[in-house]
Design a protein around this motif. Structure first.
Motif, PDB file in Angstrom:
ATOM      1  N   ILE A  27      -0.646   7.420   5.009  1.00  0.00           N
ATOM      2  CA  ILE A  27      -0.261   6.027   4.773  1.00  0.00           C
ATOM      3  C   ILE A  27       1.246   6.012   4.585  1.00  0.00           C
ATOM      4  N   ASN A  38      -1.438   9.365  -5.504  1.00  0.00           N
ATOM      5  CA  ASN A  38      -2.543   8.600  -4.924  1.00  0.00           C
ATOM      6  C   ASN A  38      -3.896   9.272  -5.144  1.00  0.00           C
ATOM      7  N   PHE A  43       0.810  -1.216   0.000  1.00  0.00           N
ATOM      8  CA  PHE A  43       0.000   0.000   0.000  1.00  0.00           C
ATOM      9  C   PHE A  43       0.846   1.270   0.000  1.00  0.00           C
ATOM     10  N   ASN A  82      -5.416  11.959  -3.563  1.00  0.00           N
ATOM     11  CA  ASN A  82      -6.134  12.049  -2.291  1.00  0.00           C
ATOM     12  C   ASN A  82      -7.549  12.603  -2.480  1.00  0.00           C
ATOM     13  N   GLN A 113       0.441  10.657   0.904  1.00  0.00           N
ATOM     14  CA  GLN A 113      -0.778   9.937   0.544  1.00  0.00           C
ATOM     15  C   GLN A 113      -1.582   9.660   1.815  1.00  0.00           C
ATOM     16  N   ARG A 114      -2.911   9.763   1.707  1.00  0.00           N
ATOM     17  CA  ARG A 114      -3.792   9.605   2.860  1.00  0.00           C
ATOM     18  C   ARG A 114      -5.010   8.767   2.472  1.00  0.00           C
ATOM     19  N   ASN A 115      -5.610   8.166   3.500  1.00  0.00           N
ATOM     20  CA  ASN A 115      -6.850   7.441   3.252  1.00  0.00           C
ATOM     21  C   ASN A 115      -8.040   8.389   3.391  1.00  0.00           C
ATOM     22  N   GLY A 116      -9.257   7.856   3.301  1.00  0.00           N
ATOM     23  CA  GLY A 116     -10.447   8.691   3.335  1.00  0.00           C
ATOM     24  C   GLY A 116     -10.655   9.412   4.645  1.00  0.00           C
ATOM     25  N   LYS A 117      -9.991   8.957   5.716  1.00  0.00           N
ATOM     26  CA  LYS A 117     -10.095   9.627   7.017  1.00  0.00           C
ATOM     27  C   LYS A 117      -8.908  10.559   7.271  1.00  0.00           C
TER      28      LYS A 117
END
Length: 505
Positions: free
Chosen positions: A187, A164, A147, A166, A179-183
């Motif tokens: 990452i 990514n 990931f 975002n 890079q970040r997730n939906g919250k």
């Protein structure tokens, strides 16, 4: 056969058929030594264990100061309050203090200790490898942590906000974000590298520097597999990072004279019995020197406004960038040939806000003071006093007396009694303020860097980690020189400039 420690020798002597009587141990040539009783009764003074923390000075007894003394020393209106008029160094870029934080996150991660019990270093797992190997950036690699990377067919580039895509982030901000997730959680290999804007964008710079190296390797070697390219690009990135630690960070923080002495004459005190480890004298005391070098207000950009270190623009990490005002301009933190922010002096004071941390959910002022927390942590790890460490290092009596007198005169003014001994972290800070960084055989710069005790602990550990690592440039190829930079000189500025060129990879 490894050399036996003092602890092991004592155990052998005590179990021979002619057992020694402890009260008579000064007879027949058997002289007592400081810390003996502790060593014989507390197993945290044994040799290091693989993957755990350990001790650098196993021979020394621990210091105990009453909790009231420690809280009196570190309270918000106490002697460590630096006031609202910061005193800056002449030579240390502010960015180097954050680079020290980045190094710390690369080699140490303790998730299990507390102030309320004795902490045994040998039982505490270090969740980072005790190597300067950038596992905080690379994680376990593309096979274990896919990931973090682009798919194999695209090449094992590390992902960023830009690559990514975002969710809900515009181009102006995603260019400067992880890079970040939906919250909005970053990452990355180490979550702590998102705790403020400087450290998160320094993490991003190392991601991009690796991506730049990967592309160079790929373009030059089109027949290499993605796995081969990853290994080569990772090694190149890591060795350039290690080069900065040895040739820029350590001389700046510990003194080029001291660093040259260790590289030329060897380590005297960091000598692991089995494998490289992180000593608590380093992680809990000496390497916390950067806490005194952070000003209460900083600016993120060359022409930006001054912001609190806990402002939403600067210090409220663990979330995506929402404004271009949160983007770091590195020429405001490092020497690009123009005006840049300097670190505060390395001394016995902290920015007032660090003595009343706004994010700690406690009504107890001792929990909110970073200084008191450091003292409590040192005591929970049974650290020796600074004076005893200095004597063990065979520092001159006059030098030790100079530091002790300075501390005693300062603490008498606030009725703090340190007659039992000076906490190691505080001794390191006082030594830096009174004596300072050794720049030549006879020249010391007070407040510019670590003194003889703190500097040697930090430099010996970091150099030792490299020398004992067969994958580092010092442990693998001492003929290596950087492939980036100019005329075999490579600095943090060079790395950041190369990283900036690779923003779109």
């Amino acid at each position: 056969m490894p050399q036996l420690s003092g602890y092991t020798v004592i155990k052998i002597l005590l179990t021979t058929k002619n057992q020694l009587i402890m009260s008579d141990s000064n007879h027949h040539g058997m002289h007592s030594f400081e810390g003996k009783n502790v060593l014989c009764s507390h197993h945290s003074f044994e040799e290091e264990s693989f993957g755990r923390f350990g001790r650098m000075f196993r021979e020394l007894s621990p210091l105990y100061n009453p909790p009231s003394t420690l809280s009196g020393l570190g309270k918000k209106d106490g002697p460590m309050n630096g006031g609202n008029s910061p005193k800056f160094t002449n030579s240390v870029p502010l960015g180097m203090v954050f680079f020290g934080q980045f190094i710390d996150h690369d080699i140490t991660f303790d998730t299990s200790t507390s102030f309320s019990s004795i902490n045994n270093p040998n039982e505490i797992e270090n969740s980072r490898s005790a190597n300067l190997d950038l596992d905080s950036v690379f994680g376990g690699g593309p096979e274990d942590d896919p990931f973090l990377y682009k798919p194999r067919e695209e090449g094992y580039y590390l992902l960023t906000a830009l690559s990514n895509n975002n969710i809900g982030q515009n181009q102006a901000t995603e260019k400067n974000d992880l890079q970040r997730n939906g919250k909005e959680t970053a990452i990355i290999g180490d979550p702590r590298n998102d705790e403020n804007r400087v450290i998160s964008q320094m993490q991003l710079a190392f991601v991009r520097f690796y991506n730049a190296n990967y592309k160079i390797m790929k373009d030059a070697n089109p027949g290499y597999s993605p796995e081969h390219l990853y290994e080569e690009a990772r090694k190149t990135t890591t060795w350039h990072y290690q080069w900065i630690v040895v040739n820029e960070f350590l001389p700046m923080m510990c003194g080029k004279y001291l660093v040259a002495d260790i590289l030329g004459n060897g380590r005297k005190f960091y000598k692991p019995v089995y494998s490289a480890f992180i000593p608590v004298e380093f992680s809990v005391a000496a390497f916390r020197f950067g806490h005194t070098m952070i000003a209460q207000k900083l600016k993120l950009q060359q022409d930006g406004e001054m912001k609190s270190i806990f402002s939403k623009e600067f210090g409220k990490g663990f979330s995506r960038l929402t404004s271009s005002d949160q983007a770091i301009e590195w020429n405001a933190f490092f020497d690009y040939g123009t005006d840049f922010q300097k670190a505060e002096k390395l001394d016995t004071t902290l920015a007032p806000i660090l003595l009343e941390l706004p994010f700690v959910p406690s009504d107890d002022p001792n929990d909110k003071s970073l200084a008191t927390r450091n003292f409590r942590r040192g005591q929970s790890f049974l650290l020796p006093s600074g004076e005893n460490v200095a004597r063990h290092m065979q520092r001159e009596d006059s030098e030790i007396e100079q530091v002790v007198d300075f501390v005693n005169n300062k603490e008498k003014m606030v009725d703090v009694d340190l007659s039992a001994g000076i906490p190691l972290w505080y001794y390191v800070l006082a030594e830096a303020e009174v004596i300072g960084r050794q720049d030549s055989d006879t020249q010391f710069s007070s407040g510019e860097g670590l003194g003889p005790v703190g500097g040697r602990i930090v430099a010996e550990v970091l150099l030792g980690l490299l020398e004992l690592d067969r994958e580092s440039f010092l442990g693998n190829n001492r003929d290596w020189v950087p492939t980036h930079g100019k005329k075999r000189v490579f600095t943090m500025k060079d790395l950041l400039e190369e990283a900036d060129k690779a923003y779109d990879l």
